[in-house]
Design an enzyme around this catalytic site. Structure first.
Site, PDB file in Angstrom:
ATOM      1  CG  ASP A   1       9.529  28.506  52.450  1.00 50.73           C
ATOM      2  OD1 ASP A   1       9.853  29.292  51.535  1.00 50.73           O
ATOM      3  OD2 ASP A   1      10.092  28.479  53.560  1.00 50.73           O
TER       4      ASP A   1
ATOM      5  CG  ASP B   1      16.279  29.354  51.154  1.00 46.55           C
ATOM      6  OD1 ASP B   1      16.359  28.560  50.198  1.00 46.55           O
ATOM      7  OD2 ASP B   1      17.060  30.305  51.326  1.00 46.55           O
TER       8      ASP B   1
END
Ligand SMILES: *[C@@H]1O[C@H](CO)[C@@H](O)[C@H](O)[C@H]1NC(C)=O
Length: 313
Positions: free
Chosen positions: A55, A57
């Site tokens: 991922d 952020d």
């Protein structure tokens, strides 16, 4: 499935090579050599492929603090005051906002309507807005300015979280591990963040990059991860995701993948294990997480093997 992976394990054992080296040394990233091999050989090579998906952020960079700084900088520029006090969001308060309301404008409305119960005066003494239209206009302008300030902060300050680059480089150097980024943010935002944190050269080496714009359903829907597995042509059970939040964990597990959580101050109290998390660490770097801690057990003991043994929380 079971028999092909056993064959793969046997092949590695027979070849006497430790780690994830394919029988064919000509088989570089994206397996260009596979096409020339016999069908049975290509199945065996295929079955040794794994994927490591990040991922963005919260995992590659901690963005929460940069968002908070950008809001405060915008409030400061607009000279916002409530009862003569400047508007400023502390770390603790931003955590509460983050866990209470989604989206920047909603956070501001929540602050002015629910917390302080007063819209601020602004821009050197202009009176506080009184109609819903004026309130919306102020919040719209604040959000637009905050977005620009945030981009400037990213360009200046964004740094990868500890251990991310080390693990990513180890995976990129390994011809049997595909590497990708799957982020719900827009392409423009993620590309900027990745160029600053990973550097353009490393970003271009990624085997797959699926962004919010690319899929019709966002996390916690698993679509972003199933799409990545399809594009890489790797079974989800051979994919390991690195996430930082419950929403991301649900997406990874929904896709049938293993999931490592690197938590942040705002997610450290979540009960990730009860939601199916395979391993949880504060930072990849602080626990010295290596590629072998992630894929070694899966290779040796099967795809459900315990991972990050001895280092996970
Ligand atoms: C904010 O206050 C409004 C009105 O009192 C309420 O309906 C709403 O649920 C509150 N929002 C949150 C997130 O607590």
């Amino acid at each position: 499935m079971k028999s092909t992976s056993l064959t793969a394990v046997a092949l590695i054992a027979l070849s006497g090579i430790e780690g994830f080296v394919t029988p064919s040394s000509h088989c570089h990233r994206l397996r260009h050599g596979v096409r020339d091999m016999s069908l049975s050989a290509s199945v065996e090579v295929e079955s040794q492929q794994y994927a490591l998906l990040f991922d963005c952020d919260g995992v590659i960079i901690e963005t929460e603090e940069l968002h908070r700084l950008a809001y405060n900088a915008a409030f400061n520029e607009f000279n916002l005051k409530i009862e003569n006090e400047p508007v400023e969001w502390t770390v603790a308060y931003y955590d509460i906002l983050q866990n209470t309301v989604g989206g920047g404008k909603n956070k501001m409305f929540f602050h002015f309507r629910n917390t302080t119960k007063a819209f601020p005066t602004f821009e050197d003494g202009k009176p506080a807005p009184t109609t819903p239209e004026e309130e919306q206009d102020l919040v719209d302008r604040l959000q637009a300015r905050k977005t620009n300030l945030y981009k400037e902060l990213i360009a200046e300050k964004a740094k990868a979280r500890p251990g991310v680059l080390e693990l990513m480089d180890e995976a990129l150097a390994n011809e049997n591990i595909r590497v990708g980024v799957c982020s719900a943010s827009t392409k423009e935002a993620v590309t900027k963040v990745l160029d600053v944190t990973l550097g353009e050269e490393r970003r271009k080496k990624l085997d797959v990059c699926i962004l919010g714009d690319d899929v019709s359903k966002l996390k916690p829907d698993p679509l972003i991860y199933t799409t990545a597995a399809e594009r890489l042509n790797i079974d989800p059970s051979r994919c390991v995701v690195v996430e930082d939040s419950v929403v991301g964990l649900k997406a990874a597990k929904g896709a049938g993948m293993r999931c490592i959580i690197t938590y942040t101050t705002s997610t450290e109290n979540e009960d990730f294990y009860s939601l199916g998390c395979d391993a949880k660490v504060p930072e990849l770097g602080s626990k010295g997480v290596t590629l072998d801690m992630v894929f070694g057990p899966m290779k040796a003991n099967g795809l459900d093997a315990e991972i990050l043994v001895g280092v996970k929380d």
